[in-house]
Design a protein around this motif. Sequence first.
Motif, PDB file in Angstrom:
ATOM      1  N   THR A 134      33.722  25.526  41.188  1.00  0.00           N
ATOM      2  CA  THR A 134      32.479  26.233  40.835  1.00  0.00           C
ATOM      3  C   THR A 134      32.730  27.727  40.657  1.00  0.00           C
ATOM      4  O   THR A 134      31.877  28.433  40.139  1.00  0.00           O
ATOM      5  CB  THR A 134      31.399  26.073  41.926  1.00  0.00           C
ATOM      6  OG1 THR A 134      31.880  26.693  43.123  1.00  0.00           O
ATOM      7  CG2 THR A 134      31.091  24.619  42.208  1.00  0.00           C
ATOM      8  N   CYS A 135      33.897  28.199  41.101  1.00  0.00           N
ATOM      9  CA  CYS A 135      34.143  29.644  41.152  1.00  0.00           C
ATOM     10  C   CYS A 135      35.026  30.100  39.994  1.00  0.00           C
ATOM     11  O   CYS A 135      36.104  29.549  39.760  1.00  0.00           O
ATOM     12  CB  CYS A 135      34.818  29.997  42.478  1.00  0.00           C
ATOM     13  SG  CYS A 135      35.249  31.738  42.607  1.00  0.00           S
ATOM     14  N   LEU A 136      34.552  31.117  39.282  1.00  0.00           N
ATOM     15  CA  LEU A 136      35.307  31.575  38.114  1.00  0.00           C
ATOM     16  C   LEU A 136      36.669  32.157  38.489  1.00  0.00           C
ATOM     17  O   LEU A 136      37.604  32.090  37.687  1.00  0.00           O
ATOM     18  CB  LEU A 136      34.484  32.553  37.275  1.00  0.00           C
ATOM     19  CG  LEU A 136      34.228  33.982  37.740  1.00  0.00           C
ATOM     20  CD1 LEU A 136      33.501  34.731  36.646  1.00  0.00           C
ATOM     21  CD2 LEU A 136      33.414  34.029  38.998  1.00  0.00           C
ATOM     22  N   TYR A 137      36.828  32.653  39.694  1.00  0.00           N
ATOM     23  CA  TYR A 137      38.143  33.173  40.100  1.00  0.00           C
ATOM     24  C   TYR A 137      39.160  32.037  40.181  1.00  0.00           C
ATOM     25  O   TYR A 137      40.270  32.144  39.677  1.00  0.00           O
ATOM     26  CB  TYR A 137      38.056  33.879  41.461  1.00  0.00           C
ATOM     27  CG  TYR A 137      37.559  35.293  41.352  1.00  0.00           C
ATOM     28  CD1 TYR A 137      38.429  36.344  41.114  1.00  0.00           C
ATOM     29  CD2 TYR A 137      36.215  35.579  41.468  1.00  0.00           C
ATOM     30  CE1 TYR A 137      37.979  37.655  40.997  1.00  0.00           C
ATOM     31  CE2 TYR A 137      35.747  36.875  41.355  1.00  0.00           C
ATOM     32  CZ  TYR A 137      36.636  37.916  41.123  1.00  0.00           C
ATOM     33  OH  TYR A 137      36.183  39.200  41.003  1.00  0.00           O
TER      34      TYR A 137
ATOM     35  N   PRO B 242      36.050  29.475  47.029  1.00  0.00           N
ATOM     36  CA  PRO B 242      34.961  30.066  47.820  1.00  0.00           C
ATOM     37  C   PRO B 242      35.093  29.827  49.319  1.00  0.00           C
ATOM     38  O   PRO B 242      34.868  30.738  50.125  1.00  0.00           O
ATOM     39  CB  PRO B 242      33.707  29.391  47.248  1.00  0.00           C
ATOM     40  CG  PRO B 242      34.067  29.085  45.827  1.00  0.00           C
ATOM     41  CD  PRO B 242      35.527  28.768  45.830  1.00  0.00           C
TER      42      PRO B 242
ATOM     43  N   LYS C  70      36.972  32.281  51.345  1.00  0.00           N
ATOM     44  CA  LYS C  70      36.272  33.545  51.631  1.00  0.00           C
ATOM     45  C   LYS C  70      35.356  33.363  52.842  1.00  0.00           C
ATOM     46  O   LYS C  70      35.268  34.225  53.708  1.00  0.00           O
ATOM     47  CB  LYS C  70      35.500  34.008  50.387  1.00  0.00           C
ATOM     48  CG  LYS C  70      36.448  34.265  49.199  1.00  0.00           C
ATOM     49  CD  LYS C  70      35.757  34.303  47.850  1.00  0.00           C
ATOM     50  CE  LYS C  70      36.779  34.093  46.734  1.00  0.00           C
ATOM     51  NZ  LYS C  70      36.185  33.927  45.409  1.00  0.00           N
TER      52      LYS C  70
ATOM     53  N   CYS D  45      35.455  38.381  44.547  1.00  0.00           N
ATOM     54  CA  CYS D  45      34.145  37.719  44.562  1.00  0.00           C
ATOM     55  C   CYS D  45      33.153  38.597  43.808  1.00  0.00           C
ATOM     56  O   CYS D  45      33.038  39.787  44.104  1.00  0.00           O
ATOM     57  CB  CYS D  45      33.658  37.480  45.990  1.00  0.00           C
ATOM     58  SG  CYS D  45      32.057  36.652  46.048  1.00  0.00           S
ATOM     59  N   VAL D  46      32.481  38.008  42.832  1.00  0.00           N
ATOM     60  CA  VAL D  46      31.476  38.769  42.073  1.00  0.00           C
ATOM     61  C   VAL D  46      30.075  38.565  42.655  1.00  0.00           C
ATOM     62  O   VAL D  46      29.090  38.990  42.071  1.00  0.00           O
ATOM     63  CB  VAL D  46      31.489  38.393  40.573  1.00  0.00           C
ATOM     64  CG1 VAL D  46      32.704  38.956  39.880  1.00  0.00           C
ATOM     65  CG2 VAL D  46      31.413  36.884  40.380  1.00  0.00           C
ATOM     66  N   MET D  47      30.033  37.908  43.813  1.00  0.00           N
ATOM     67  CA  MET D  47      28.765  37.639  44.502  1.00  0.00           C
ATOM     68  C   MET D  47      27.747  36.989  43.565  1.00  0.00           C
ATOM     69  O   MET D  47      26.560  37.332  43.565  1.00  0.00           O
ATOM     70  CB  MET D  47      28.211  38.946  45.089  1.00  0.00           C
ATOM     71  CG  MET D  47      29.053  39.472  46.233  1.00  0.00           C
ATOM     72  SD  MET D  47      28.765  41.195  46.594  1.00  0.00           S
ATOM     73  CE  MET D  47      27.288  41.108  47.556  1.00  0.00           C
ATOM     74  N   CYS D  48      28.248  36.063  42.774  1.00  0.00           N
ATOM     75  CA  CYS D  48      27.378  35.435  41.774  1.00  0.00           C
ATOM     76  C   CYS D  48      26.535  34.309  42.367  1.00  0.00           C
ATOM     77  O   CYS D  48      25.532  33.911  41.784  1.00  0.00           O
ATOM     78  CB  CYS D  48      28.217  34.884  40.627  1.00  0.00           C
ATOM     79  SG  CYS D  48      29.297  33.507  41.082  1.00  0.00           S
ATOM     80  N   GLY D  49      26.961  33.770  43.503  1.00  0.00           N
ATOM     81  CA  GLY D  49      26.182  32.720  44.162  1.00  0.00           C
ATOM     82  C   GLY D  49      26.262  31.364  43.479  1.00  0.00           C
ATOM     83  O   GLY D  49      25.542  30.439  43.850  1.00  0.00           O
ATOM     84  N   ARG D  50      27.127  31.239  42.500  1.00  0.00           N
ATOM     85  CA  ARG D  50      27.217  29.961  41.789  1.00  0.00           C
ATOM     86  C   ARG D  50      27.676  28.845  42.735  1.00  0.00           C
ATOM     87  O   ARG D  50      27.175  27.724  42.696  1.00  0.00           O
ATOM     88  CB  ARG D  50      28.183  30.101  40.613  1.00  0.00           C
ATOM     89  CG  ARG D  50      28.116  28.946  39.672  1.00  0.00           C
ATOM     90  CD  ARG D  50      28.857  29.190  38.384  1.00  0.00           C
ATOM     91  NE  ARG D  50      28.528  28.128  37.461  1.00  0.00           N
ATOM     92  CZ  ARG D  50      29.090  26.931  37.472  1.00  0.00           C
ATOM     93  NH1 ARG D  50      30.051  26.673  38.330  1.00  0.00           N
ATOM     94  NH2 ARG D  50      28.703  26.005  36.628  1.00  0.00           N
ATOM     95  N   CYS D  51      28.634  29.179  43.588  1.00  0.00           N
ATOM     96  CA  CYS D  51      29.180  28.193  44.514  1.00  0.00           C
ATOM     97  C   CYS D  51      28.128  27.705  45.505  1.00  0.00           C
ATOM     98  O   CYS D  51      28.189  26.571  45.976  1.00  0.00           O
ATOM     99  CB  CYS D  51      30.357  28.812  45.275  1.00  0.00           C
ATOM    100  SG  CYS D  51      29.974  30.433  45.956  1.00  0.00           S
TER     101      CYS D  51
ATOM    102  N   ILE E 167      27.528  30.889  50.666  1.00  0.00           N
ATOM    103  CA  ILE E 167      28.840  31.532  50.608  1.00  0.00           C
ATOM    104  C   ILE E 167      28.707  33.016  50.261  1.00  0.00           C
ATOM    105  O   ILE E 167      29.343  33.878  50.874  1.00  0.00           O
ATOM    106  CB  ILE E 167      29.722  30.793  49.574  1.00  0.00           C
ATOM    107  CG1 ILE E 167      29.919  29.341  50.027  1.00  0.00           C
ATOM    108  CG2 ILE E 167      31.081  31.487  49.387  1.00  0.00           C
ATOM    109  CD1 ILE E 167      30.248  28.362  48.934  1.00  0.00           C
ATOM    110  N   GLU E 168      27.841  33.294  49.313  1.00  0.00           N
ATOM    111  CA  GLU E 168      27.650  34.682  48.882  1.00  0.00           C
ATOM    112  C   GLU E 168      27.125  35.543  50.038  1.00  0.00           C
ATOM    113  O   GLU E 168      27.551  36.688  50.222  1.00  0.00           O
ATOM    114  CB  GLU E 168      26.646  34.683  47.721  1.00  0.00           C
ATOM    115  CG  GLU E 168      26.391  36.042  47.150  1.00  0.00           C
ATOM    116  CD  GLU E 168      25.092  36.100  46.361  1.00  0.00           C
ATOM    117  OE1 GLU E 168      24.470  35.050  46.150  1.00  0.00           O
ATOM    118  OE2 GLU E 168      24.706  37.205  45.974  1.00  0.00           O
TER     119      GLU E 168
HETATM  120  S1  SF4 Z   1      29.890  33.978  44.818  1.00  0.00           S
HETATM  121 FE1  SF4 Z   1      31.094  32.076  44.964  1.00  0.00          FE
HETATM  122  S2  SF4 Z   1      31.453  31.400  42.838  1.00  0.00           S
HETATM  123 FE2  SF4 Z   1      30.799  33.556  42.773  1.00  0.00          FE
HETATM  124  S3  SF4 Z   1      32.740  34.704  42.761  1.00  0.00           S
HETATM  125 FE3  SF4 Z   1      32.056  34.593  44.900  1.00  0.00          FE
HETATM  126  S4  SF4 Z   1      33.080  32.798  45.716  1.00  0.00           S
HETATM  127 FE4  SF4 Z   1      33.236  32.640  43.475  1.00  0.00          FE
END
Ligand code: SF4
Lengths: 430, 209
Positions: free
Chosen positions: A40-43, A54, A57, A101-107, A117-118
């Motif tokens: 789920t994580c773009l990284y 994720p 982290k 982490c871009v703190m996108c919350g997708r995960c 996770i975010e």
């Molecule tokens: S919030 Fe989750 S999906 Fe988004 S960059 Fe951070 S760990 Fe990856």
Amino acid sequence: MEKTDDIKIKRGLDVLNSHKDSKLISHLNSCVHCGLCAKTCLYYLTTKDERFIPARKVELVSSIYRRYFTFTGRTFPGLVKARELDDKTVEEMVDLLYGACVMCGRCVQHCSIGVDIEYVVRKGREMLAEMGYVPGSLQSTVKAALETGNNMGISYEDFVDTVEWMEEELQDECNDTEARIPLNEHGKNVLYTLNPREPKFFPLSISAMAKVFYAAKESWTLSTNMYDVTNYAYFSSHPGEAKKIAQRMYDEMHKMKAKRLVLGECGHGVRSNRWEASNYIEKEFPFEAITSVELMAEYIRDGRIKPDKERIKDTVTLHDPCNLTRGSGVIKEQRYILKNCVNDLVEMTPHGTDNFCCGGGGGQLAMSEYNDRRLKIAELKIGQIRKTGAVIVATPCHNCIDQLIQINVTYNLNVQIKTLAEIVADSLPV
Amino acid sequence: MTWYSWLAIASLAICLAGCIYHLIRLIKLGKPKDYSRKSGSPGSGIIYSFTGAMNPVNKESAYLNLPTYIAGVIYHMGTFLAIILFFVFFFTTTLNKMITLPLVLFLFLSAIFGTGILFKRVTDKKLKQLSNPDDYISNMLVTGFQAATGIVLLIPDASYPVYMVIASLLLLYLPVGKLKHAIYFFAARYHIGYFYGWRNVWPAAKHSR
Ligand code: SF4
Ligand code: SF4
């Protein structure tokens, strides 16, 4: 990196030991290490580096929590891989929590358990911020905001000059010498806010929104004292500094006696002002705070502006800023606007609450330390945009605009990048 | 009563006390406190968190990892079944032959899936790096418990004492290791449901996706 000491460690651990409610312990105790969040994580997707999963982290923060605050972690640290908060751990935290982490919350939405996770990443950043380990470039952005009132350190004179210049543009565009960009006018319906990138690099987006206000006959103003919608302390996660910035906006609304605070096109600016600010200052806003996206949708719905979609014939796609969709629930409005303003809208796959970050979120654009990673993780967005065949990428966020402009060049994408206000303004036959 | 029955009852009491400790802590720390003006419904968000958001169609962790997801679901169903039978066994270990065989087959199947999950944890590089001894112990205890439950159904007299020891170990370990996610799973889902509901992100059906 500066070494840790007892005082710093205590400050970091205090973050894990202060509970406003049961949220923190719920999320620190629930990850089951299934690893199903990886894709789920773009990284992880773009680098295949296991460190970027994720759960890794989350694990960094929860392993410290276990070491100091649970029976098992204190008694048998090896059993649960409980970690000391030492120099090595801090170094890894900085690299993964700020730098990966871009703190996108997708995960979060896809986690098999429901671990936020975010939020845990933000708590980890808060620990580092309290210990004094915010990456230098990000901290200098926060410092500029605290010291000058805007994160780019734009002087009063430069700001006023830019606004006056944009007012002339507006008058030309509307063919009306009475068209204005009001400054510091009290008692208006709307106090409008900007991302400082606008006066600094993209002033035409100011005149675009001014054209929308002009067409809607809105009573509005900008404040020279506090126009900055951003709050980079949300990214550094220093609660004290975030509170100072949030308080300034709150005070300005009272001073200007405006009815509505309209948050300009900036994903994290929306999130930090609409949601987090009340929690930083521990007060509910007595005024309405809405996004300019919602406001423009409202104008169209109420017939206050009448866009002509025939004016934009090129194929347009929409990039959803994470903080607007998953972070704020603004999902339908931008689509409603575009459906009314452009002829051909093609959605990316996935989009909405499942969208991928452009790669510039989480303060990455302010952290030059991680530039290479930031450009690498944009590969997903590049692929998504290419598949749409769009000529124009619209996005209601100046951070995303900045990242999209950079990757447009880096990856030879050859698209135009526009804010929603620019699209709406272009579609208005004023 | 036999020594192993006493052991199991004592372990159950300790397990319950541990779980109650976690629960009381959660309740004492309380509901989320949010000063922002809500734009959605936390209640609907929480309901969605336990329903629609758990639908495998909506979760990448499920539909992108279907074999593991299915194995996980069956494994958890096997655990629930084994727990129910643990209480039934206090009264009788001899069940109607018609239901014994399907129960045994299901328990063995779920124990096989549990072993498969353990195998994946050991062999998959990214999972291995993420894992700690607690993960392995938890898996082995639960898988062993399921298999032992199946064996008790087949040969009750010979296997019951060993079964009770395995069950006791599991009960004693539950509140201190990863298995406590049996409690925190609900707390975490409650919190994300509240969060997304408050901000009108969930229920997702309200939005065009
Ligand atoms: S919030 Fe989750 S999906 Fe988004 S960059 Fe951070 S760990 Fe990856
Ligand atoms: S999907 Fe959720 S529970 Fe599983 S490893 Fe990732 S964060 Fe942990």
